[in-house]
Design an enzyme around this catalytic site. Structure first.
Site, PDB file in Angstrom:
ATOM      1  N   CYS A  58      72.026  36.715  46.638  1.00 52.28           N
ATOM      2  CA  CYS A  58      70.888  36.537  45.724  1.00 52.28           C
ATOM      3  C   CYS A  58      70.124  35.248  45.986  1.00 52.28           C
ATOM      4  CB  CYS A  58      71.368  36.500  44.278  1.00 52.28           C
ATOM      5  SG  CYS A  58      72.646  37.673  43.859  1.00 52.28           S
TER       6      CYS A  58
ATOM      7  N   HIS B 176      73.866  45.029  40.658  1.00 53.79           N
ATOM      8  CA  HIS B 176      73.169  45.427  41.882  1.00 53.79           C
ATOM      9  C   HIS B 176      74.138  46.081  42.869  1.00 53.79           C
ATOM     10  CE1 HIS B 176      69.921  42.129  41.159  1.00 53.79           C
ATOM     11  NE2 HIS B 176      69.350  43.296  41.020  1.00 53.79           N
TER      12      HIS B 176
HETATM   13  N1  GLY Z   1      70.553  36.897  36.414  1.00 55.05           N
HETATM   14  C1  GLY Z   1      70.163  37.659  37.509  1.00 55.05           C
HETATM   15  C2  GLY Z   1      69.591  38.939  37.108  1.00 55.05           C
HETATM   16  O1  GLY Z   1      70.031  39.472  36.096  1.00 55.05           O
HETATM   17  O2  GLY Z   1      68.708  39.455  37.700  1.00 55.05           O
END
Ligand code: GLY
Length: 264
Positions: A255, A168
C-alpha cells in the site's frame, strides 16, 4: 532480462501526515502514533532506495487521511500508468492528486472514469497477467474498465474474489517472483493461483501476506518470524520493516508505494 513485475527503477511514496488519525480501519485498535509511523515510513523508503531505486517522496495530503497508501490511487505498468477510482468515497480525490505526479514520469496517463470503482490494493500484477479481486472497494465495472485500458498494452486481466472480510486482494497475497506467490491459505484455497508456486503464510501469520518483491529484496512486515524464515529458506533476501502503525489502518508493504520503471 529484467522482469517487468518486480524490477523497478522508481517508486513514489507519500509521507504520513497528522490526518492519519482519521484513516479508515476495519477494527479500531487506536489511532496510529504519527512519530512512530513516520519512523517506519522512513525505514521503508530507505529499504527501497537501498536497491538503487529513485524514490519520489511526496508530502502529506492533510485532506486525505489515507493518502499515505499511494498504491490505491494508480496502477503503474511498464507501458503506461492508469489513475484508478477508489471505492472508498473519502479516498476518491487521492487519485486526482496522483495524476500530475505520474505525468512527470509517463507523460500522458490513462484513467478509470467510472461508473465502476477499483483500488490498487486489489490488483496483483504478475509477469504473465493481472489478477484483480472484487472487494468492497473494487467492483466488476471497475475491473472491466481496467481490462479495456490495459488490453492495448498486451495485458490480460483475470477477475477473482477477495475473501469476505478482507480489505483488499493483496491483503492476502504478494508476488515473490515470476512464478511464486506468497498467499494466505484462505485465499490460495480458491485455486486462483493454480499454475503458480504458492508459499503459504504460516497459521497465525496471515497478516504477513502483504509483502513486496522490489528488485533483489522482499520487504515484509516485521513481527512475523515464521514467514520471514520461510521466505529466507526459499532463497529470498528479506528486509523486515516495522509496520505496526500502518497496520492499524489495514495498510501494509504494498500500500505504501507505487513501483515502476518509466517508459524509455
Ligand atoms: N486505511 C486504508 C483503507 O481503508 O483504504
Amino acid at each position: 532480462m529484467p522482469t517487468r513485475s518486480y524490477t523497478f527503477s522508481h517508486a513514489i511514496t507519500r509521507a504520513p501526515g497528522a490526518g492519519v488519525a482519521q484513516g479508515l480501519r476495519e477494527v479500531d485498535t487506536g489511532a496510529p502514533d504519527l512519530a512512530l509511523f513516520q519512523a517506519h515510513h522512513a525505514a521503508y523508503v530507505a529499504a527501497l532506495r537501498a536497491t538503487g531505486a529513485e524514490v519520489t517522496e511526496l508530502g502529506p495530503l492533510d485532506q486525505f487521511p489515507d493518502g499515505v497508501f499511494v498504491e490505491d490511487a494508480a496502477l503503474t505498468l511498464a507501458q503506461g500508468a492508469v489513475i484508478l477510482r477508489p471505492g472508498a468515497p473519502s479516498r476518491l480525490g487521492e487519485a486526482a492528486a496522483m495524476a500530475p505526479i505520474l505525468a512527470r514520469f509517463y507523460g500522458e496517463v490513462a484513467a478509470i472514469t467510472g461508473p465502476g470503482f477499483i483500488e490498487g490494493g486489489d490488483i496483483l500484477v504478475t509477469e504473465r497477467e493481472i489478477l484483480v479481486g472484487r472487494s468492497a472497494r473494487t467492483d466488476a465495472a471497475g475491473i472491466a474498465e481496467l481490462t479495456r485500458r490495459v488490453a492495448p498494452w498486451g495485458y490480460t486481466v483475470r477477475e477473482l474474489q477477495t475473501p469476505p472480510g478482507v480489505l483488499h486482494f493483496k491483503t492476502d497475497c504478494s508476488l515473490l517472483d515470476e512464478d511464486t506467490i506468497l498467499a494466505t491459505p484462505r485465499l490460495a484455497a480458491c485455486g486462483c493461483f493454480d499454475g503458480y508456486r504458492v508459499i503459504p503464510t504460516p497459521e497465525g501469520e496471515e497478516a504477513a501476506a502483504n509483502a513486496i518483491r522490489f528488485n533483489d529484496v522482499v520487504l515484509a512486515p516485521a513481527g512475523f518470524p515464521r514467514t520471514a524464515e520461510r521466505l529466507a529458506a526459499a532463497g529470498y533476501d528479506v528486509r523486515e520493516i516495522p509496520n505496526s502503525e500502518a497496520a492499524r489502518l489495514d495498510g501494509g508493504m504494498s500500500c505504501l508505494s507505487l513501483r515502476f520503471t518509466p517508459p524509455a
